[in-house]
Enzyme design. Structure first.
Site, short mmCIF file in Angstrom:
data_model
loop_
_atom_site.label_atom_id
_atom_site.label_comp_id
_atom_site.label_asym_id
_atom_site.label_seq_id
_atom_site.Cartn_x
_atom_site.Cartn_y
_atom_site.Cartn_z
N HIS A 171 11.93 11.14 -54.95
CA HIS A 171 12.25 11.18 -53.52
C HIS A 171 13.49 10.35 -53.17
O HIS A 171 14.02 10.45 -52.07
CB HIS A 171 11.08 10.67 -52.68
CG HIS A 171 9.86 11.52 -52.74
ND1 HIS A 171 9.86 12.86 -52.40
CD2 HIS A 171 8.58 11.24 -53.11
CE1 HIS A 171 8.64 13.35 -52.55
NE2 HIS A 171 7.85 12.40 -52.98
N ASP A 186 5.91 17.74 -59.86
CA ASP A 186 5.11 16.88 -58.97
C ASP A 186 4.62 17.72 -57.78
O ASP A 186 5.26 18.71 -57.39
CB ASP A 186 5.98 15.73 -58.47
CG ASP A 186 5.21 14.67 -57.71
OD1 ASP A 186 4.90 13.62 -58.30
OD2 ASP A 186 4.91 14.88 -56.51
N HIS A 204 4.77 17.00 -54.78
CA HIS A 204 5.68 16.86 -53.64
C HIS A 204 7.09 17.29 -54.02
O HIS A 204 7.56 17.02 -55.14
CB HIS A 204 5.70 15.40 -53.18
CG HIS A 204 4.33 14.88 -52.85
ND1 HIS A 204 3.56 14.18 -53.76
CD2 HIS A 204 3.60 14.98 -51.71
CE1 HIS A 204 2.40 13.87 -53.19
NE2 HIS A 204 2.39 14.34 -51.96
N ASP A 209 0.10 14.69 -59.58
CA ASP A 209 -0.68 14.81 -58.33
C ASP A 209 -1.00 16.26 -57.98
O ASP A 209 -1.52 16.54 -56.89
CB ASP A 209 -0.02 14.06 -57.17
CG ASP A 209 1.50 14.17 -57.15
OD1 ASP A 209 2.04 15.02 -57.87
OD2 ASP A 209 2.13 13.40 -56.40
#
Ligand code: 6XA
Ligand code: ZN
Length: 346
Positions: free
Chosen positions: A163, A199, A201, A288
Site C-alpha cells: 500500500h 493479497d 487488498h 489474507d
C-alpha cells in the site's frame, strides 16, 4: 529457496489503529512473521539468512527523498513535541484531500504526518523506521540472489509494503518492498518485470508507482474496492497510463469468492504476464485471502495455497516472494509456507 528474514521486524509493533470510530488493538502483529518463520524451519524449506545492507540509492529509486527523510526522523520529531509521546503511537488525524497543496511540507508535525499518509489505521512507532528499513533490505536481498541465478527467494518481513506509494504510507505499509524488489531486478538487467499481487487488498501503492511505466507490469487479484480496502483504487478499468498503458491489470472479485473463481483470475493474471513477456516475477504474497482471515472476505483454504505455489512455478519465471498481509495468526505460517512448498516441490 532462500529466505531473507527481518530480525528487526518486531521493533515495529503498533498498539492501536482506528477502526469504526474506536482505537482497537492492531491486527498487524509481530507473531504473524514468527509463525511463518517457525513453519519454514519446521519444513526445512531452505536457508534462513540475514539480508545484505543496501544503501539509500536503492530506496530513492522508488521513494521520494522528502518522504524517506520524514520516515527516518518522524519518531524523534514526535518525542521532541512531548517526552510523554514516547509511550504513544503516531496516528494521523488530518489530510490534504483534493484542492489542498501538497508541495509545501508543513512545519506542524500532525500536518506532516497527514501529508505522508492516507489512513488512520497505520500506527508509526518507535521502531517502525528500523523495521521497515531492514525489511527493504530483505526484499532487495531476495531480488539480488534471484539476479545471481536462484530460481526463487522469499523476503519474510513486516511491516508489509504494497500500500505504500512513492511518498505515502497507509494500510500498515511504509516502504514498498515489492516495488523495491522489482526495481532492483530492472536495475540488474532484467528487461521486463511483472509484479503479481495476490493479497486480499489491492496493492494501490505498487500500482501507482508503476502505472506509467512500460517495463513493469502490475497484476492484482483482490477484493472489489467498491466494498473493500483501500477503496479508492483497484478497479478493472485502471490499465496504465502513457507509456504504461496496457501494463496494469486489476481483477477485483466480490466478497465470498472461493478458490475455483479465484484460480480463474490467477489464470487471467498469468496470461497477462506471459503476454507482457516478463523476465522475472515479484509476488506480493498476502495470505489474507484465507477463509479464516479476520478482516477479509475470500474463502481460500489451507490446501489451496499448495496449488497456488504449483501454478506460480509453472509460469517458469525467476520469482521473488514478498510477505504482505494475512491476519489469521495461527494459520498464516502454514498457508504462506504452503505456497512456497507448492512452488518448490510441485
Ligand atoms: C484497514 C485494513 C488495512 C488492510 C491492510 C492489508 N486498516 N493490506 O492487509 O494488504
Ligand atoms: Zn491485505
Amino acid at each position: 529457496m532462500k529466505t531473507f528474514y527481518n530480525h528487526l521486524h518486531a521493533q515495529h509493533q503498533g498498539k492501536v489503529e482506528m477502526f469504526r470510530g474506536a482505537l482497537v488493538p492492531c491486527f498487524e502483529v509481530p507473531a504473524r512473521a514468527d509463525h511463518v518463520l517457525a513453519e519454514l524451519q519446521r519444513r526445512q524449506l531452505g536457508a534462513v539468512l540475514e539480508p545484505q545492507a543496501f544503501d539509500e540509492a536503492a530506496l530513492t529509486a522508488i521513494h521520494s527523498p522528502r518522504y524517506l527523510n520524514f520516515l527516518a526522523t518522524a519518531w524523534d520529531q514526535w518525542v521532541a513535541l512531548d517526552a510523554a509521546n514516547a509511550d504513544k503511537d503516531i496516528l494521523p488525524s488530518v489530510w490534504p484531500t483534493r484542492t489542498f497543496r501538497t508541495d509545501i511540507e508543513p512545519d506542524n508535525f500532525a500536518a506532516k504526518v497527514g501529508l505522508y499518509s492516507y489512513d488512520a489505521g497505520t500506527p508509526f512507532t518507535s521502531g517502525t523506521w528500523v523495521a521497515a528499513r531492514a525489511g527493504a533490505n530483505c526484499a532487495l536481498s531476495a531480488a539480488q540472489v534471484v539476479v545471481a541465478g536462484d530460481r526463487a527467494a522469499f523476503a519474510l518481513s513486516r511491516p508489509p509494503g504494497h500500500h505504500a506509494g512513492a511518498d505515502f504510507f497507509g494500510g500498515y505499509c511504509f516502504l514498498n518492498n515489492a516495488a523495491l524488489a522489482a526495481q532492483h531486478l530492472r536495475h540488474a538487467g532484467m528487461k521486463k518485470v511483472a509484479v503479481l499481487d495476490v493479497d486480499y487488498h489491492h496493492g494501490n501503492g505498487t500500482q501507482a508507482i508503476f502505472f506509467d511505466r512500460p517495463d513493469v507490469y502490475f497484476a492484482s487479484i483482490h477484493g472489489d474496492p467498491r466494498t473493500e480496502y483501500p477503496f479508492y483504487l483497484g478497479h478493472a478499468d485502471e490499465t496504465g497510463s502513457g507509456a504504461g498503458l496496457g501494463a496494469n491489470l486489476n481483477l477485483p472479485l466480490p466478497r465470498g469468492t472461493d478458490y475455483a473463481t479465484w484460480a480463474q483470475a490467477l489464470e487471467t493474471a498469468l496470461a497477462g504476464i506471459a503476454r507482457f513477456g516478463a523476465d522475472a516475477l515479484v509476488v506480493s504474497l498476502g495470505m489474507d485471502t484465507f477463509e479464516g482471515d479476520p478482516i477479509s472476505g475470500f474463502k481460500l483454504k489451507t490446501d489451496d495455497y499448495l496449488r497456488i505455489g504449483e501454478r506460480l512455478a509453472k509460469a517458469g519465471l525467476p520469482t521473488v516472494f514478498i510477505f504482505e498481509g494475512g491476519y489469521a495468526v495461527q494459520e498464516v505460517g502454514v498457508n504462506a509456507v504452503n505456497v512456497l512448498q507448492g512452488f518448490t516441490n510441485p
